[in-house]
Design an enzyme around this catalytic site. Structure first.
Site, mmCIF file in Angstrom:
data_model
loop_
_atom_site.group_PDB
_atom_site.id
_atom_site.type_symbol
_atom_site.label_atom_id
_atom_site.label_comp_id
_atom_site.label_asym_id
_atom_site.label_seq_id
_atom_site.Cartn_x
_atom_site.Cartn_y
_atom_site.Cartn_z
ATOM 1 N N GLU A 5 0.834 -1.205 0.000
ATOM 2 C CA GLU A 5 0.000 0.000 0.000
ATOM 3 C C GLU A 5 0.865 1.250 0.000
ATOM 4 O OE1 GLU A 5 -3.603 2.090 2.578
ATOM 5 O OE2 GLU A 5 -2.273 0.644 3.542
ATOM 6 N N GLU A 22 -12.034 2.434 5.756
ATOM 7 C CA GLU A 22 -10.957 2.892 6.639
ATOM 8 C C GLU A 22 -11.078 4.407 6.823
ATOM 9 O OE1 GLU A 22 -6.287 1.784 7.283
ATOM 10 O OE2 GLU A 22 -6.814 2.797 5.419
ATOM 11 N N GLN A 61 -9.511 0.451 -0.199
ATOM 12 C CA GLN A 61 -9.947 1.144 1.009
ATOM 13 C C GLN A 61 -10.430 2.538 0.640
ATOM 14 O OE1 GLN A 61 -6.278 0.557 3.268
ATOM 15 N NE2 GLN A 61 -7.331 -0.908 4.594
ATOM 16 N N ASP A 114 -5.770 2.266 -1.857
ATOM 17 C CA ASP A 114 -6.484 3.141 -0.928
ATOM 18 C C ASP A 114 -6.822 4.442 -1.653
ATOM 19 O OD1 ASP A 114 -6.953 5.196 1.084
ATOM 20 O OD2 ASP A 114 -6.307 3.708 2.552
#
Length: 258
Positions: free
Chosen positions: A143, A240, A204, A178
């Site tokens: 990530e 998240e 996310q 993300d």
């Protein structure tokens, strides 16, 4: 229709951590993710999952000494033994929890250090993790973290994540995409979704720029969810984000999907 997982490190924090599993299930979630499981025996967490009919879909390798500024060890030259012990421990938890994805955290590059040495260490440890996880059907996630959230993390862009993925060259290594970090660093989320389709294994989300519920801010999430459906994304989407107030009070955006 997208599948959503509650992030128990950021949601339902009104409750002690073990009680958040029940809260997520009561809210309608069928899956959960969180940062780290290591403060609890794997058997205790597995029982929470079983009791509440939840699937664990993601967690991270250990951060190292977070109080000292560490955020992962896998990219730190000279710390390979510790990093691989963390990877082995994460695999034990993944098997106990039936979790298909583990995010292997890279780490922070100190000022004045050579980023190339950190990248080399990370690639070697990612290959170790991917090879260890593969016989068990567990995927490795990487990530990119935005500098606004984690200054000096080894990589911050989705393009850097894609380059690392290509160099590691393991079929069970995927990008953890993300959207919050990506929008802060790269922008053009819909373009990235298309360009990297098939290369990300977990997503996310959070509102940008405040990191609250994804029902406000500069990203049109309902439209992005439609594009993910069009692209055939079948993985989970981790929520998240930091709720503005009580978690339940901010769940109107996700209820139609649950």
């Amino acid at each position: 229709m997208p599948k959503f997982a509650a992030n128990l490190s950021m949601m339902f924090t009104e409750l002690p951590f073990p009680d958040r599993f029940a809260a997520a299930a009561d809210a309608g979630f069928k899956a959960v993710e969180f940062l780290f499981p290591y403060d609890y025996p794997a058997e205790q967490l597995a029982e929470q999952l079983r009791q509440h009919g939840l699937q664990q879909v993601l967690f991270n390798t250990a951060p190292g000494d977070a109080a000292a500024g560490e955020w992962g060890l896998a990219a730190l030259p000279g710390r390979e033994a510790e990093a691989r012990a963390d990877i082995d421990r994460a695999l034990e938890y993944a098997l106990a929890l039936g979790c298909p994805n583990v995010h292997v955290m890279a780490g922070v590059v100190p000022a004045g250090a050579d980023p190339a040495a950190y990248r080399t260490a990370f690639i070697d440890n990612l290959r170790y993790a991917a090879d260890a996880f593969a016989p068990h059907g567990v995927n490795v996630m990487i990530e990119a973290l935005s500098p606004q959230v984690k200054p000096n993390y080894l990589f911050s862009s989705q393009h850097q994540a894609a380059a690392l993925q290509a160099q590691v060259d393991r079929p069970n290594l995927f990008i953890q995409f993300d959207f919050f970090h990506a929008q802060l660093v790269d922008g053009n989320i819909s373009g990235l979704m298309q360009a990297l389709a098939g290369r990300y294994g977990h997503i996310q989300i959070a509102g940008v720029p405040d990191r609250h519920e994804p029902d406000s801010g500069e990203l049109n999430y309902p439209w992005l969810f439609e594009q993910l459906d069009r692209l055939g994304y079948g993985g989970w989407i981790g929520c998240e984000y930091q709720p503005r107030a009580a978690t339940d009070a901010g769940l109107a955006w996700v209820r139609p999907y649950l």
